[in-house]
Structure formats: structure tokens, C-alpha cells
Design a protein around this motif. Structure first.
Motif, short mmCIF file in Angstrom:
data_model
loop_
_atom_site.label_atom_id
_atom_site.label_comp_id
_atom_site.label_asym_id
_atom_site.label_seq_id
_atom_site.Cartn_x
_atom_site.Cartn_y
_atom_site.Cartn_z
N LYS A 110 -78.47 72.39 23.72
CA LYS A 110 -77.69 71.44 24.52
C LYS A 110 -76.65 70.75 23.65
O LYS A 110 -76.91 70.46 22.48
CB LYS A 110 -78.61 70.36 25.12
CG LYS A 110 -79.63 70.91 26.09
CD LYS A 110 -80.50 69.80 26.66
CE LYS A 110 -81.51 70.38 27.63
NZ LYS A 110 -82.40 69.37 28.19
N VAL A 111 -75.51 70.47 24.24
CA VAL A 111 -74.47 69.70 23.55
C VAL A 111 -73.86 68.66 24.49
O VAL A 111 -73.79 68.86 25.70
CB VAL A 111 -73.33 70.59 22.98
CG1 VAL A 111 -73.80 71.42 21.80
CG2 VAL A 111 -72.71 71.48 24.06
N SER A 112 -73.45 67.55 23.90
CA SER A 112 -72.65 66.56 24.62
C SER A 112 -71.26 66.59 23.99
O SER A 112 -71.13 66.49 22.76
CB SER A 112 -73.31 65.18 24.46
OG SER A 112 -72.48 64.20 25.06
N VAL A 113 -70.24 66.77 24.81
CA VAL A 113 -68.88 66.98 24.31
C VAL A 113 -67.90 65.97 24.90
O VAL A 113 -67.85 65.78 26.12
CB VAL A 113 -68.38 68.41 24.67
CG1 VAL A 113 -67.03 68.69 24.03
CG2 VAL A 113 -69.39 69.46 24.24
N ASN A 114 -67.14 65.33 24.04
CA ASN A 114 -66.01 64.51 24.49
C ASN A 114 -64.76 65.38 24.42
O ASN A 114 -64.58 66.15 23.46
CB ASN A 114 -65.81 63.30 23.57
CG ASN A 114 -66.85 62.21 23.81
OD1 ASN A 114 -67.60 62.25 24.80
ND2 ASN A 114 -66.89 61.25 22.91
#
Ligand code: QAP
Ligand code: CO
Length: 179
Positions: A110-114
Motif C-alpha cells: 500500500k502507498v499514500s501519494v500526494n
């Protein structure tokens, strides 16, 4: 604007892409041209450097559960940054710039990307599954990294041998169709 995909071993694929600062009509034209190139080449992801523009731009178009691709699912990411990552996953990846070669690659689960959209608005996405893998693959392109750069020494050697053979055969078939 007809664009061709830059293929390995072209050195341009090693370039680091620059931040996008102008969110203008020129950018929108480039994004639309990238979409056409991606779809006409049967891709699910494309970074600007793959059509020769060293700009921090990527497209993602993950097929739905029926394996259908639609423009509604298109995600355009400009200046993306992974701000959080979690877990591990393995997937057999390919790349439009490395045609006909697929190999298992380790990624975060999983990744959180801005990122910014085409109008410069700041966005965030929490991704898992194929989208998460595709985001990481495309962000690597912005840093001049290809999925084959992540292979072990022996698998990379095997790749280079197979790829050279493939290029040679491609050349021969191209020459023999010349009149
Ligand atoms: C990156 O890859 C990716 O060899 C996008 O002959 C890879 O669209 C995202 C393609 C794995 C998620 C998982 C490759 C098309 C397309 C080929 C692609 C080919 C034709 C690759
Ligand atoms: Co790629």
C-alpha cells in the motif's frame, strides 16, 4: 501530436524528470497525447519520459473487474510523492518501454501519494492492489529507474541476453518486409 514510445536501451529512460510548474494548455495537450499513446499501445500506465518528456507526469488506467479499460478510470498525477508505504507484494510486471518481457518485482503493498492534478490542485490517494504497484512502477520512471533495474544480477543477465535476441529478430523481420 503522434508520439512514439522510447524503448530500452535508450539512455533517455535514465533521466530524472523535472517538477512541473506551469499548469497550462501546453500541459493539457501533453496529457491528452500521453493518454492516446498509452491506449494505442495497450498500456495501463505511462510516464512522460517514455514519450521523451523529462517532466514529473504519469498516467494510470487500471482495468475494471471485467478487464475493461475506460477513460473514467484515468488518473493523471503531476509531481507525485509517496508519503507513506506499508507491507510487501510481488507482481509480474511489464513495461511499454521494455516490450515482451515480464518478471516478478517486489513492491510495497500500500502507498499514500500526494500529487497535483492537471489544474495544479493538490490531491492524495491511498492505493493498494494493482493501482499501488502501477504508481510505484511509474514513479520509478520519474527517477530514471526501470523495473529491470530491480532484478537480481543473474536475472538481469538473463534478461539482457533474451532482449538482445528479441531486438535482433525484430530488426530482421523489419528488413525482410522492406521492398
Ligand atoms: C506498468 O505497464 C505496470 O511488454 C504499466 O508488449 C506494470 O502498461 C503497472 C505492455 C505492472 C502495473 C503492473 C507491455 C504492453 C504494457 C508489453 C504497462 C507489451 C505491451 C505495460
Ligand atoms: Co514502465
Amino acid at each position: 501530436m503522434k508520439l512514439t514510445i522510447v524503448e530500452y536501451p535508450n539512455k533517455r529512460l535514465k533521466e530524472k524528470s523535472k517538477l512541473v510548474e506551469k499548469f497550462d494548455g501546453e500541459l493539457h495537450k501533453l496529457l491528452d497525447a500521453m493518454y492516446e499513446s498509452m491506449i494505442s499501445s495497450s498500456g495501463i500506465g505511462l510516464a512522460a519520459i517514455q514519450i521523451g518528456y523529462a517532466k514529473q507526469i504519469l498516467l494510470l488506467n487500471i482495468p475494471d473487474e471485467n478487464d475493461a479499460q475506460s477513460r473514467d478510470a484515468l488518473i493523471e498525477m503531476i509531481n507525485p510523492v509517496i508519503i507513506e508505504s506499508l507491507g510487501e507484494t510481488i507482481y509480474q510486471e511489464g513495461c511499454l518501454s521494455v516490450p515482451s518481457f515480464y518478471e516478478d518485482i517486489n513492491r510495497f503493498e500500500k502507498v499514500s501519494v500526494n500529487y497535483q492534478d492537471r489544474d495544479g490542485n493538490t490531491k492524495n490517494i491511498e492505493a493498494d492492489g494493482l493501482l499501488s504497484i502501477a504508481i510505484q512502477h511509474e514513479i520509478d520512471h520519474l527517477n530514471g529507474i526501470l523495473f529491470i533495474d530491480k532484478l537480481s544480477y543473474s536475472r538481469r543477465k538473463k534478461f539482457e541476453k533474451e532482449y538482445k535476441k528479441m531486438l535482433k529478430e525484430k530488426k530482421i523481420s523489419k528488413n525482410s518486409t522492406k521492398e
